[in-house]
Scaffold this motif. Structure first.
Motif, PDB file in Angstrom:
ATOM      1  N   TYR A  24     -25.831  42.903 -32.647  1.00 62.44           N
ATOM      2  CA  TYR A  24     -25.956  44.048 -32.070  1.00 62.44           C
ATOM      3  C   TYR A  24     -26.382  43.577 -30.936  1.00 62.44           C
ATOM      4  N   LYS A  25     -24.662  43.905 -29.792  1.00 60.87           N
ATOM      5  CA  LYS A  25     -24.643  43.275 -28.863  1.00 60.87           C
ATOM      6  C   LYS A  25     -25.030  41.452 -28.870  1.00 60.87           C
ATOM      7  N   HIS A  26     -24.434  41.032 -29.424  1.00 55.58           N
ATOM      8  CA  HIS A  26     -24.475  39.734 -29.507  1.00 55.58           C
ATOM      9  C   HIS A  26     -25.520  39.287 -29.582  1.00 55.58           C
ATOM     10  N   MET A  27     -26.925  39.968 -29.881  1.00 53.41           N
ATOM     11  CA  MET A  27     -27.872  39.740 -30.092  1.00 53.41           C
ATOM     12  C   MET A  27     -28.929  40.082 -31.208  1.00 53.41           C
ATOM     13  N   VAL A  28     -29.174  41.349 -31.458  1.00 45.54           N
ATOM     14  CA  VAL A  28     -29.707  41.566 -32.181  1.00 45.54           C
ATOM     15  C   VAL A  28     -29.666  42.047 -33.879  1.00 45.54           C
ATOM     16  N   HIS A  29     -30.245  41.446 -34.649  1.00 42.44           N
ATOM     17  CA  HIS A  29     -29.758  41.143 -35.829  1.00 42.44           C
ATOM     18  C   HIS A  29     -30.216  42.561 -36.743  1.00 42.44           C
ATOM     19  N   ILE A  30     -28.581  42.615 -36.834  1.00 46.47           N
ATOM     20  CA  ILE A  30     -28.423  44.844 -37.582  1.00 46.47           C
ATOM     21  C   ILE A  30     -29.672  45.000 -38.535  1.00 46.47           C
ATOM     22  N   PHE A  51     -31.461  36.912 -31.416  1.00 47.00           N
ATOM     23  CA  PHE A  51     -30.883  35.704 -31.010  1.00 47.00           C
ATOM     24  C   PHE A  51     -29.904  35.556 -29.345  1.00 47.00           C
ATOM     25  N   VAL A  52     -30.806  34.233 -28.646  1.00 46.83           N
ATOM     26  CA  VAL A  52     -30.955  34.553 -26.989  1.00 46.83           C
ATOM     27  C   VAL A  52     -29.556  33.468 -26.962  1.00 46.83           C
ATOM     28  N   GLY A  53     -28.996  33.800 -26.025  1.00 46.02           N
ATOM     29  CA  GLY A  53     -27.557  32.391 -25.971  1.00 46.02           C
ATOM     30  C   GLY A  53     -26.533  32.506 -26.226  1.00 46.02           C
ATOM     31  N   ILE A  54     -26.182  33.660 -27.247  1.00 45.50           N
ATOM     32  CA  ILE A  54     -25.091  33.146 -28.697  1.00 45.50           C
ATOM     33  C   ILE A  54     -23.519  32.881 -27.454  1.00 45.50           C
ATOM     34  N   PRO A  55     -23.658  34.071 -26.661  1.00 46.24           N
ATOM     35  CA  PRO A  55     -22.684  33.915 -25.908  1.00 46.24           C
ATOM     36  C   PRO A  55     -21.334  32.855 -24.737  1.00 46.24           C
ATOM     37  N   LYS A  56     -20.667  32.453 -24.516  1.00 47.17           N
ATOM     38  CA  LYS A  56     -20.035  30.544 -24.284  1.00 47.17           C
ATOM     39  C   LYS A  56     -19.169  31.319 -23.085  1.00 47.17           C
ATOM     40  N   GLN A  57     -19.510  30.331 -22.259  1.00 49.92           N
ATOM     41  CA  GLN A  57     -18.560  30.397 -21.369  1.00 49.92           C
ATOM     42  C   GLN A  57     -18.896  31.246 -19.885  1.00 49.92           C
ATOM     43  N   TRP A  58     -19.957  31.490 -20.013  1.00 50.30           N
ATOM     44  CA  TRP A  58     -20.928  32.838 -18.315  1.00 50.30           C
ATOM     45  C   TRP A  58     -21.408  31.712 -18.027  1.00 50.30           C
ATOM     46  N   LYS A  87      -6.226  38.524 -28.138  1.00 46.54           N
ATOM     47  CA  LYS A  87      -7.079  37.989 -27.462  1.00 46.54           C
ATOM     48  C   LYS A  87      -7.649  36.732 -28.898  1.00 46.54           C
ATOM     49  N   PRO A  88      -7.629  35.432 -29.718  1.00 45.23           N
ATOM     50  CA  PRO A  88      -7.852  34.818 -30.570  1.00 45.23           C
ATOM     51  C   PRO A  88      -8.803  35.852 -31.515  1.00 45.23           C
ATOM     52  N   LYS A  89      -8.920  35.675 -33.160  1.00 42.64           N
ATOM     53  CA  LYS A  89      -9.962  35.807 -33.485  1.00 42.64           C
ATOM     54  C   LYS A  89     -11.516  35.214 -33.676  1.00 42.64           C
ATOM     55  N   THR A  90     -11.282  34.065 -32.645  1.00 46.71           N
ATOM     56  CA  THR A  90     -12.478  33.369 -33.087  1.00 46.71           C
ATOM     57  C   THR A  90     -12.998  33.449 -31.096  1.00 46.71           C
ATOM     58  N   TYR A  91     -12.454  34.460 -30.529  1.00 48.15           N
ATOM     59  CA  TYR A  91     -13.454  34.577 -28.922  1.00 48.15           C
ATOM     60  C   TYR A  91     -14.263  35.588 -29.072  1.00 48.15           C
ATOM     61  N   TYR A  92     -14.583  35.778 -30.317  1.00 52.25           N
ATOM     62  CA  TYR A  92     -15.617  37.331 -29.974  1.00 52.25           C
ATOM     63  C   TYR A  92     -16.671  37.301 -28.720  1.00 52.25           C
ATOM     64  N   HIS A  93     -17.766  35.765 -28.629  1.00 48.05           N
ATOM     65  CA  HIS A  93     -18.952  35.308 -27.647  1.00 48.05           C
ATOM     66  C   HIS A  93     -18.186  34.839 -26.882  1.00 48.05           C
ATOM     67  N   TYR A 132     -17.396  23.698 -29.568  1.00 48.31           N
ATOM     68  CA  TYR A 132     -18.273  23.503 -31.024  1.00 48.31           C
ATOM     69  C   TYR A 132     -18.486  25.165 -31.863  1.00 48.31           C
ATOM     70  N   LYS A 133     -19.184  24.590 -33.387  1.00 47.78           N
ATOM     71  CA  LYS A 133     -19.224  25.531 -33.730  1.00 47.78           C
ATOM     72  C   LYS A 133     -20.600  26.105 -34.002  1.00 47.78           C
ATOM     73  N   TYR A 134     -20.680  28.159 -34.101  1.00 46.55           N
ATOM     74  CA  TYR A 134     -21.864  28.325 -34.122  1.00 46.55           C
ATOM     75  C   TYR A 134     -22.887  27.591 -35.668  1.00 46.55           C
ATOM     76  N   SER A 135     -23.720  27.188 -35.645  1.00 44.59           N
ATOM     77  CA  SER A 135     -24.694  26.288 -36.376  1.00 44.59           C
ATOM     78  C   SER A 135     -25.941  26.898 -36.339  1.00 44.59           C
ATOM     79  N   PHE A 136     -26.457  27.480 -37.518  1.00 45.62           N
ATOM     80  CA  PHE A 136     -28.312  27.876 -37.907  1.00 45.62           C
ATOM     81  C   PHE A 136     -28.110  27.738 -39.060  1.00 45.62           C
ATOM     82  N   PRO A 137     -28.718  26.256 -39.666  1.00 44.34           N
ATOM     83  CA  PRO A 137     -28.779  25.414 -40.392  1.00 44.34           C
ATOM     84  C   PRO A 137     -30.040  26.159 -41.191  1.00 44.34           C
ATOM     85  N   PHE A 138     -30.762  26.893 -40.498  1.00 41.93           N
ATOM     86  CA  PHE A 138     -31.822  27.063 -40.404  1.00 41.93           C
ATOM     87  C   PHE A 138     -32.528  28.121 -40.977  1.00 41.93           C
ATOM     88  N   LEU A 139     -31.280  29.104 -41.000  1.00 43.56           N
ATOM     89  CA  LEU A 139     -30.949  30.417 -41.334  1.00 43.56           C
ATOM     90  C   LEU A 139     -30.948  30.568 -43.008  1.00 43.56           C
TER      91      LEU A 139
END
Length: 435
Positions: free
Chosen positions: A300-306, A313-320, A365-371, A277-284
């Motif tokens: 910041y730390k995959h969650m707080v908008h800098i 944002f809660v729950g951005i990380p994948k595969q955990w 790592k591939p550049k799409t692996y940040y999260h 899947y792709k990240y999608s926030f059509p309402f932002l």
């Protein structure tokens, strides 16, 4: 930012977008942290539970709103319930370790009622736009939303903070394969896979062999004439069924065949993309975030908008280990909002997140692996880092131990791993009940 000062004058209004596991945990921690919050959760389904709410429909629902559920009829969880538990809230003791989607949804509903969260949730709500409103001291948020049964009407409300909990499994990642439009058979993404019976006597190519790819290929092979598992993995499970033909990725389609990167081709009736899947926030509001290379920035730390620390944002990380990790992450998110998990300067937050990205790239790592938190012990390191930052307890070490055991078991025993039952016997120990 001392979010809770000046509380006496007026209640702080907080919006939570999505009432799946991430939204429900956020509601729990917000409601337990202060009675002075006015909390509203917007859920576009008719029921909380997010991804776990099953529907036979795919595409769009009866109101023309896209269906987000990726559940399929015969789904069992791919982790034992001992690794998918919200800390402090147990599954029924008599349940097996690998539970069905129905049981999982029941658990989420029991969690919702146990912590009295239903009163905060507005169901059937489609959030259309979230945009910052600059006031003198701190940015507030304007939210425009509609009831999905009356899409012609919109309502606007202003909030002091927003938690984005809309999940990451609704916008399919569809690979760009040459001549896909020429293919006369059926092409679908795993999001729209529901019933194995639809593939009876067909020749089916399944592209992508992560968890759902393996699971769907094995299910489909019970009914199909032939199944091709197409992937780039270096090592496949030694227990992967022999009657499923392994192929490299698909490079192009013809009217009736799939052509693979090694030059071979095969006649197929259907292709199922298990390509994530792709990240999608059509309402932002446009420009608030970027999702380039599947990296949501600036966070910041995959969650707080800098730039807007009251957009979290809660729950951005994948595969955990989603449920326990998200429970702790949402607790930390509330602590960040309230200043108990202190934020460094914007420059420092940006530097730290860019450095983490660079380290991953340097590690090959591939550049799409940040999260992507499925590698080695990354999810456990992150869990400890968040816990230290917010001054809370990390998850107990048994989680990592059991997770390592379960992953190896799955690899070696693809067809039988989900009939094994486990019991956690202490913060550092577990036992296997029936192997």
């Amino acid at each position: 930012s001392h979010f809770r000062e000046n509380m006496a004058s007026e209640k702080k209004r907080i919006a939570v977008i999505g009432a799946g596991p991430a939204g429900l945990c956020t509601l729990k921690h917000l409601s337990q942290s202060s009675e002075d919050y006015e909390i509203v959760a917007f859920e576009r389904n008719f029921w909380p539970g997010g991804l776990w709410v099953y529907t036979d429909m795919t595409g769009s629902d009866e109101y023309g709103v896209p269906i987000h559920s990726a559940m399929y009829k015969k789904l069992k969880t791919n982790l034992p319930k001992e690794l998918q538990e919200f800390p402090g809230f147990q599954y029924p003791k008599e349940w097996k370790s690998y539970i069905s989607r129905k049981q999982c949804l029941q658990y989420l509903n029991e969690f919702t009622d146990h912590y009295d969260l239903r009163k905060y949730i507005k169901t059937n709500m489609l959030v259309r736009e979230v945009s910052p409103v600059n006031t003198t001291d701190q940015v507030r948020w304007n939210i425009i939303y509609s009831d999905i049964r009356k899409l012609g009407e919109t309502t606007q409300e202003v909030f002091d903070a927003v938690f984005v909990c809309n999940g990451h499994d609704s916008k399919p990642n569809i690979p760009d394969i040459a001549d896909m439009d020429k293919f006369c058979g059926k092409i679908l993404h795993s999001r729209d896979y529901r019933h194995v019976e639809s593939f009876a006597n067909q020749r089916v190519a399944v592209l992508g062999m992560h968890y759902s790819g393996e699971d769907i290929a094995i299910q489909v092979s019970t009914q199909a004439k032939r199944v091709y598992a197409c992937h780039r993995r270096k090592t496949m499970s030694p227990s992967f069924p022999d009657d499923i033909i392994q192929k490299p990725s698909i490079v192009r389609m013809t009217e009736t065949t799939a052509v693979f990167t090694d030059g071979t081709e095969a006649e197929v009736d259907s292709v199922i993309f298990c390509t994530g899947y792709k990240y999608s926030f059509p309402f932002l509001q446009e420009g608030l975030i970027s999702t380039e290379n599947e990296r949501v920035t600036p966070l910041y730390k995959h969650m707080v908008h800098i730039d807007y620390p009251n957009l979290i944002f809660v729950g951005i990380p994948k595969q955990w280990n989603h449920f326990p990790q998200i429970h702790n992450q949402s607790k930390v998110a509330v602590a960040a909002l309230e200043g108990r998990a202190p934020l460094p300067s914007k420059e420092e937050m940006k530097r730290e997140s860019d450095q983490e990205y660079q380290d991953l790239l340097d590690a090959g790592k591939p550049k799409t692996y940040y999260h992507f938190f499925g590698d080695e012990d990354r999810q456990w390191r992150f869990n400890k880092e968040l816990a230290e930052w917010a001054g809370i307890e990390p998850l107990p070490p048994v989680m990592e131990k059991l997770n390592d055991y379960v992953m190896l078991e799955r690899f070696n025993n693809l067809l039988g791993f989900n009939s094994i039952d486990y019991q956690v016997t202490g913060p550092d120990s577990f036992k296997v009940l029936n192997k």
